[in-house]
Design an enzyme around this catalytic site. Structure first.
Site, short mmCIF file in Angstrom:
data_model
loop_
_atom_site.label_atom_id
_atom_site.label_comp_id
_atom_site.label_asym_id
_atom_site.label_seq_id
_atom_site.Cartn_x
_atom_site.Cartn_y
_atom_site.Cartn_z
N GLU A 152 0.70 3.92 1.54
CA GLU A 152 1.20 4.52 2.92
C GLU A 152 2.49 3.04 3.81
O GLU A 152 3.27 3.75 4.49
CB GLU A 152 0.42 4.14 3.69
N HIS A 154 0.64 -0.81 0.48
CA HIS A 154 0.13 -0.31 0.01
C HIS A 154 0.95 1.75 0.25
O HIS A 154 1.94 1.19 0.47
CB HIS A 154 -1.20 -0.17 1.12
N CYS A 180 -6.11 2.27 5.37
CA CYS A 180 -7.14 0.81 5.63
C CYS A 180 -6.37 -0.15 7.07
O CYS A 180 -5.19 1.36 7.03
CB CYS A 180 -6.69 -0.43 4.49
N CYS A 198 -2.65 -0.78 7.84
CA CYS A 198 -1.52 0.28 6.95
C CYS A 198 -1.75 1.80 8.42
O CYS A 198 -0.56 2.00 8.84
CB CYS A 198 -1.89 1.95 6.00
N1 LIG Z 1 -4.96 3.29 2.24
C1 LIG Z 1 -4.75 2.34 0.96
C2 LIG Z 1 -6.16 1.76 0.50
C3 LIG Z 1 -5.69 0.52 -0.43
N2 LIG Z 1 -4.65 0.84 -1.70
C4 LIG Z 1 -4.66 0.06 -2.36
C5 LIG Z 1 -4.39 -1.37 -2.50
C6 LIG Z 1 -5.48 -2.43 -4.30
O1 LIG Z 1 -3.81 -1.59 -4.94
C7 LIG Z 1 -5.59 -0.58 -3.93
C8 LIG Z 1 -7.45 -0.82 -3.79
O2 LIG Z 1 -7.75 -1.72 -4.76
P1 LIG Z 1 -9.67 -1.61 -4.87
O3 LIG Z 1 -9.84 -3.02 -3.53
O4 LIG Z 1 -10.47 -0.13 -4.39
O5 LIG Z 1 -10.13 -1.74 -5.85
O6 LIG Z 1 -5.07 0.66 -3.54
C9 LIG Z 1 -3.85 1.18 -1.01
O7 LIG Z 1 -2.32 2.39 -1.32
N3 LIG Z 1 -3.50 2.11 0.30
ZN LIG Z 2 -3.56 0.65 3.57
#
Ligand SMILES: Nc1ccn([C@H]2C[C@H](O)[C@@H](COP(=O)(O)O)O2)c(=O)n1
Ligand SMILES: [Zn+2]
Length: 157
Positions: free
Chosen positions: A80, A78, A103, A106
């Site tokens: 973060e 992710h 999330c 993170c």
């Molecule tokens: N705070 C976050 C939340 C999600 N991510 C990343 C992880 C995945 O690559 C994407 C989420 O994919 P989705 O379920 O919306 O198709 O975002 C992050 O980097 N940081």
């Molecule tokens: Zn995350």
């Protein structure tokens, strides 16, 4: 007389986060993060992507498949987490600018790295249980948070 229409610190740092998100190969959600210390110095940036050595063209980017092994979720680091791992200075007391609210996983990293403020744009997963868990940990750890409007370089809604 000095120029009047310069961008604010918030616009600058969230702009860096949005620019970082543009590096993401994730077709559905691109996330960028920028960590800023109390001297207003950028000390870490990141976006969601695969770990080093894992080729973007050899791993799945699907959200759903027969097995989770054939989705992106087990592999993506992710934004973060990458920003924290990339940090060049002490993260204690700093702020993290992120295009999507962190999330639960993170949030644990943010807490453990001593970050004290979260500035975010989108909270599109706010109705999920994992978001609620992230929020609960954030409050318990006394981390402040604020949502800001940002011109849309990256669309996350
Ligand atoms: N705070 C976050 C939340 C999600 N991510 C990343 C992880 C995945 O690559 C994407 C989420 O994919 P989705 O379920 O919306 O198709 O975002 C992050 O980097 N940081
Ligand atoms: Zn995350």
């Amino acid at each position: 007389m000095k120029r009047q229409k310069y961008i604010s610190w918030d616009e600058y740092f969230i702009g860096v986060a949005q620019l970082s998100a543009l590096r993401s190969k994730d077709p559905s959600t691109q996330v960028g993060a920028c960590i800023v210390n109390t001297d207003k110095r950028i000390i870490g940036i990141g976006y969601n992507g695969l770990p080093s050595g894992c080729e973007d063209d050899e791993f799945p980017w699907e959200r759903e498949n027969k097995s989770i092994v054939d989705t992106k979720y087990p592999y993506v680091v992710h934004a973060e987490a990458n920003a924290i791992l990339n940090a060049t200075r002490e993260t204690k007391g700093s702020s993290i600018y992120v295009t999507l609210f962190p999330c639960n996983e993170c949030m644990k990293l943010i807490i453990q790295s001593g970050i004290k403020e979260i500035v975010y744009v989108s909270d599109k997963y706010s109705e999920t249980d994992l978001h609620k868990a992230a929020f609960k940990m954030m409050k318990a750890a006394n981390i402040s948070y604020r949502q800001i409007n940002a011109s849309e370089v990256v669309k996350n809604d």
